[in-house]
Design a protein around this motif. Structure first.
Motif, PDB file in Angstrom:
ATOM      1  N   GLN A  31      26.478  35.161  51.305  1.00  0.00           N
ATOM      2  CA  GLN A  31      25.218  35.706  50.916  1.00  0.00           C
ATOM      3  C   GLN A  31      24.982  36.956  51.885  1.00  0.00           C
ATOM      4  O   GLN A  31      24.260  37.802  51.165  1.00  0.00           O
ATOM      5  CB  GLN A  31      24.208  34.603  51.476  1.00  0.00           C
ATOM      6  N   TYR A  32      25.649  36.998  52.910  1.00  0.00           N
ATOM      7  CA  TYR A  32      25.399  38.298  53.685  1.00  0.00           C
ATOM      8  C   TYR A  32      26.172  39.576  52.983  1.00  0.00           C
ATOM      9  O   TYR A  32      25.452  40.620  53.057  1.00  0.00           O
ATOM     10  CB  TYR A  32      25.704  38.096  55.221  1.00  0.00           C
ATOM     11  N   ILE A  33      27.286  39.201  52.780  1.00  0.00           N
ATOM     12  CA  ILE A  33      27.998  40.040  52.151  1.00  0.00           C
ATOM     13  C   ILE A  33      27.236  40.562  50.709  1.00  0.00           C
ATOM     14  O   ILE A  33      27.245  41.739  50.461  1.00  0.00           O
ATOM     15  CB  ILE A  33      29.382  39.745  51.883  1.00  0.00           C
ATOM     16  N   ALA A  39      29.365  44.916  45.652  1.00  0.00           N
ATOM     17  CA  ALA A  39      30.662  45.615  45.019  1.00  0.00           C
ATOM     18  C   ALA A  39      31.706  45.228  46.198  1.00  0.00           C
ATOM     19  O   ALA A  39      32.809  44.830  45.551  1.00  0.00           O
ATOM     20  CB  ALA A  39      30.832  47.128  44.998  1.00  0.00           C
ATOM     21  N   LEU A  40      31.620  45.181  47.408  1.00  0.00           N
ATOM     22  CA  LEU A  40      32.528  44.474  48.489  1.00  0.00           C
ATOM     23  C   LEU A  40      32.967  43.157  48.151  1.00  0.00           C
ATOM     24  O   LEU A  40      34.079  42.686  48.095  1.00  0.00           O
ATOM     25  CB  LEU A  40      31.934  44.730  49.787  1.00  0.00           C
ATOM     26  N   GLY A  47      40.053  40.714  44.258  1.00  0.00           N
ATOM     27  CA  GLY A  47      41.224  41.432  44.520  1.00  0.00           C
ATOM     28  C   GLY A  47      40.875  42.827  44.117  1.00  0.00           C
ATOM     29  O   GLY A  47      40.027  43.223  43.754  1.00  0.00           O
ATOM     30  N   ALA A  48      41.724  43.533  44.542  1.00  0.00           N
ATOM     31  CA  ALA A  48      41.508  45.141  44.563  1.00  0.00           C
ATOM     32  C   ALA A  48      42.244  45.706  43.148  1.00  0.00           C
ATOM     33  O   ALA A  48      42.792  46.602  43.295  1.00  0.00           O
ATOM     34  CB  ALA A  48      42.183  45.788  45.778  1.00  0.00           C
ATOM     35  N   THR A  49      41.686  45.355  42.054  1.00  0.00           N
ATOM     36  CA  THR A  49      42.282  45.526  40.670  1.00  0.00           C
ATOM     37  C   THR A  49      41.329  46.390  40.042  1.00  0.00           C
ATOM     38  O   THR A  49      40.228  46.459  40.240  1.00  0.00           O
ATOM     39  CB  THR A  49      42.646  44.419  39.905  1.00  0.00           C
ATOM     40  N   LEU A  50      41.700  47.479  39.462  1.00  0.00           N
ATOM     41  CA  LEU A  50      40.908  48.237  38.516  1.00  0.00           C
ATOM     42  C   LEU A  50      40.935  48.048  37.150  1.00  0.00           C
ATOM     43  O   LEU A  50      41.815  47.376  36.796  1.00  0.00           O
ATOM     44  CB  LEU A  50      41.517  49.757  38.679  1.00  0.00           C
TER      45      LEU A  50
END
Length: 72
Positions: A31-33, A39-40, A47-50
């Motif tokens: 919840q904090y994030i 977006a994070l 994962g860091a996929t585009l």
């Protein structure tokens, strides 16, 4: 200190992990994030996929981002 600024200070504190309370901490840190940067959280979750594009019959189509569960 007025009530609104006191609330903001309380909301901005990072939840601390206490032994035996991992599940509660996990929910609170999620919840904090979400509050700080959604977006994070999407990067953490997926994962860091585009997004990928594919050309089908001359039409460019954006393919959906695959989640970690789909990759597994």
């Amino acid at each position: 200190m007025d009530q609104d600024s006191a609330h903001m200070v309380a909301a901005s504190k990072v939840p601390m992990l206490k032994s035996g309370e991992f599940e509660l901490w996990r929910m609170r840190i999620k919840q904090y994030i979400w509050m700080i940067d959604y977006a994070l959280w999407e990067v953490i979750d997926n994962g860091a996929t585009l997004p990928k594009t594919a050309v089908v019959e001359g039409v460019e189509k954006v393919m959906p981002i695959t989640s970690a569960e789909d990759k597994a």
